[in-house]
Design an enzyme around this catalytic site. Sequence first.
Site, PDB file in Angstrom:
ATOM      1  N   TYR A   1       0.836  -1.200   0.000  1.00  0.00           N
ATOM      2  CA  TYR A   1       0.000   0.000   0.000  1.00  0.00           C
ATOM      3  C   TYR A   1       0.874   1.254   0.000  1.00  0.00           C
ATOM      4  O   TYR A   1       1.674   1.465   0.916  1.00  0.00           O
ATOM      5  CB  TYR A   1      -0.925   0.039   1.216  1.00  0.00           C
ATOM      6  CG  TYR A   1      -1.928  -1.089   1.315  1.00  0.00           C
ATOM      7  CD1 TYR A   1      -2.246  -1.894   0.215  1.00  0.00           C
ATOM      8  CD2 TYR A   1      -2.580  -1.365   2.519  1.00  0.00           C
ATOM      9  CE1 TYR A   1      -3.162  -2.920   0.318  1.00  0.00           C
ATOM     10  CE2 TYR A   1      -3.495  -2.391   2.627  1.00  0.00           C
ATOM     11  CZ  TYR A   1      -3.781  -3.167   1.532  1.00  0.00           C
ATOM     12  OH  TYR A   1      -4.688  -4.198   1.637  1.00  0.00           O
TER      13      TYR A   1
ATOM     14  N   GLY B   1     -13.950  -5.449   2.021  1.00  0.00           N
ATOM     15  CA  GLY B   1     -14.944  -4.927   1.090  1.00  0.00           C
ATOM     16  C   GLY B   1     -16.378  -5.185   1.493  1.00  0.00           C
ATOM     17  O   GLY B   1     -17.224  -5.404   0.622  1.00  0.00           O
ATOM     18  N   PRO B   2     -16.708  -5.152   2.792  1.00  0.00           N
ATOM     19  CA  PRO B   2     -18.094  -5.464   3.180  1.00  0.00           C
ATOM     20  C   PRO B   2     -19.108  -4.454   2.652  1.00  0.00           C
ATOM     21  O   PRO B   2     -20.297  -4.766   2.566  1.00  0.00           O
ATOM     22  CB  PRO B   2     -18.043  -5.441   4.716  1.00  0.00           C
ATOM     23  CG  PRO B   2     -16.894  -4.536   5.045  1.00  0.00           C
ATOM     24  CD  PRO B   2     -15.880  -4.804   3.973  1.00  0.00           C
TER      25      PRO B   2
ATOM     26  N   ALA C   1     -18.764  -3.023  -0.399  1.00  0.00           N
ATOM     27  CA  ALA C   1     -18.712  -3.066  -1.873  1.00  0.00           C
ATOM     28  C   ALA C   1     -18.413  -1.692  -2.468  1.00  0.00           C
ATOM     29  O   ALA C   1     -19.195  -1.158  -3.261  1.00  0.00           O
ATOM     30  CB  ALA C   1     -20.009  -3.626  -2.444  1.00  0.00           C
ATOM     31  N   LYS C   2     -17.270  -1.130  -2.073  1.00  0.00           N
ATOM     32  CA  LYS C   2     -16.812   0.169  -2.581  1.00  0.00           C
ATOM     33  C   LYS C   2     -17.790   1.302  -2.275  1.00  0.00           C
ATOM     34  O   LYS C   2     -17.840   2.309  -2.968  1.00  0.00           O
ATOM     35  CB  LYS C   2     -16.575   0.096  -4.102  1.00  0.00           C
ATOM     36  CG  LYS C   2     -15.560  -0.951  -4.519  1.00  0.00           C
ATOM     37  CD  LYS C   2     -15.419  -0.998  -6.036  1.00  0.00           C
ATOM     38  CE  LYS C   2     -14.415  -2.063  -6.455  1.00  0.00           C
ATOM     39  NZ  LYS C   2     -14.282  -2.151  -7.930  1.00  0.00           N
ATOM     40  N   GLY C   3     -18.579   1.124  -1.219  1.00  0.00           N
ATOM     41  CA  GLY C   3     -19.546   2.151  -0.840  1.00  0.00           C
ATOM     42  C   GLY C   3     -20.926   1.937  -1.405  1.00  0.00           C
ATOM     43  O   GLY C   3     -21.868   2.656  -1.054  1.00  0.00           O
TER      44      GLY C   3
ATOM     45  N   LEU D   1     -22.863  -0.383  -0.741  1.00  0.00           N
ATOM     46  CA  LEU D   1     -23.724  -0.899   0.315  1.00  0.00           C
ATOM     47  C   LEU D   1     -23.705   0.017   1.531  1.00  0.00           C
ATOM     48  O   LEU D   1     -24.012  -0.409   2.641  1.00  0.00           O
ATOM     49  CB  LEU D   1     -23.284  -2.319   0.702  1.00  0.00           C
ATOM     50  CG  LEU D   1     -23.439  -3.367  -0.393  1.00  0.00           C
ATOM     51  CD1 LEU D   1     -22.852  -4.701   0.041  1.00  0.00           C
ATOM     52  CD2 LEU D   1     -24.905  -3.531  -0.789  1.00  0.00           C
TER      53      LEU D   1
ATOM     54  N   LYS E   1     -25.221   5.763   1.284  1.00  0.00           N
ATOM     55  CA  LYS E   1     -25.342   6.488   0.011  1.00  0.00           C
ATOM     56  C   LYS E   1     -25.195   5.530  -1.165  1.00  0.00           C
ATOM     57  O   LYS E   1     -24.735   5.888  -2.239  1.00  0.00           O
ATOM     58  CB  LYS E   1     -24.282   7.582  -0.074  1.00  0.00           C
ATOM     59  CG  LYS E   1     -24.340   8.582   1.091  1.00  0.00           C
ATOM     60  CD  LYS E   1     -23.147   9.534   1.066  1.00  0.00           C
ATOM     61  CE  LYS E   1     -23.165  10.469   2.267  1.00  0.00           C
ATOM     62  NZ  LYS E   1     -21.951  11.332   2.326  1.00  0.00           N
TER      63      LYS E   1
END
Length: 306
Positions: A51, A198-199, A201-203, A205, A208
């Site tokens: 990272y 990723g719970p 899912a990139k936002g 879920l 917004k």
Amino acid sequence: MNKRQLGKSDLYLSEISLGCMNLGTEESKAKDIIDRALDAGINYLDTADLYDFGENEKVVGKAIKHRREDIILGTKVGNHFDKEKEDWHWDPSKEHIKNGVKDSLQRLQTDYIDLYQLHGGTIDDNIGETLEAFEDLKQDGLIREYGISSIRPNVIREYVERSSMVSVMMQYNMLDRRPEEEILDLLHNNNISVLARGPLAKGMLSNKGAKVAEAKAKDGFLDYSYEEMLALTEKLEDYGNEARTLNALALQYVLHHPAVATAVFGASSLEQVEDNLSFLEAAPLTEQIYGEIQALTSPITYQKHR
């Protein structure tokens, strides 16, 4: 904050935890995010040497130096990177892993890593050599436990059969239910825990979600088309209410399976941390709502990533 045992180890992780990849390089901001998470009862922080080509570990190391004893710290190895060229190649060799841990310890300003994870892996790797490296590091006291970060069922099976790993990190959420088909029960039956990344899912879920999906799912998501994603995220937003936010529901969903030790969410702002801390105030997830979510979404399976 409830805690769950990591495999057969003596490590107990908070049910939700902080993935540090998106913290950025502004040290004061990153420290504020980490401190807020820790003050709320989160005890697991997850980073990786790749990272920001080592810079993320440095930022995390500075932020936690004053409270290392409060933290279960996880990082990853396996990508041999050149910071100057911003390039890397896969290298799961014993030599690289043993050199990598020394570099990570220095950047993190600590003398041990609680959970050291192989950052990827294929069925063609020399898995025996990789395992020797992790076992040596554990014997030397440089790491407490080890695991892998992988979504490949065939690779995971090899490590289940041949290693004493305590965890597998994998993407898992209400939209990506691939682990449910052939991974979660296998790991649970072998006392190996899942770190669900990723719970949200990139936002898509998050609270917004529909708006995020409109921007991020132009080409669809996994087996869902763009139109299906828009319709689905709108339906899921209906579950966000006084009983639980959609953020909280997304975290509760992955934690429903007993194999999952923690849901690792990412955050680049204090607001995102607070959104996910709504999990602590949420009403318990009922079997009825869990079933409704499963009926709305698709139980897709792994195809390319074997």
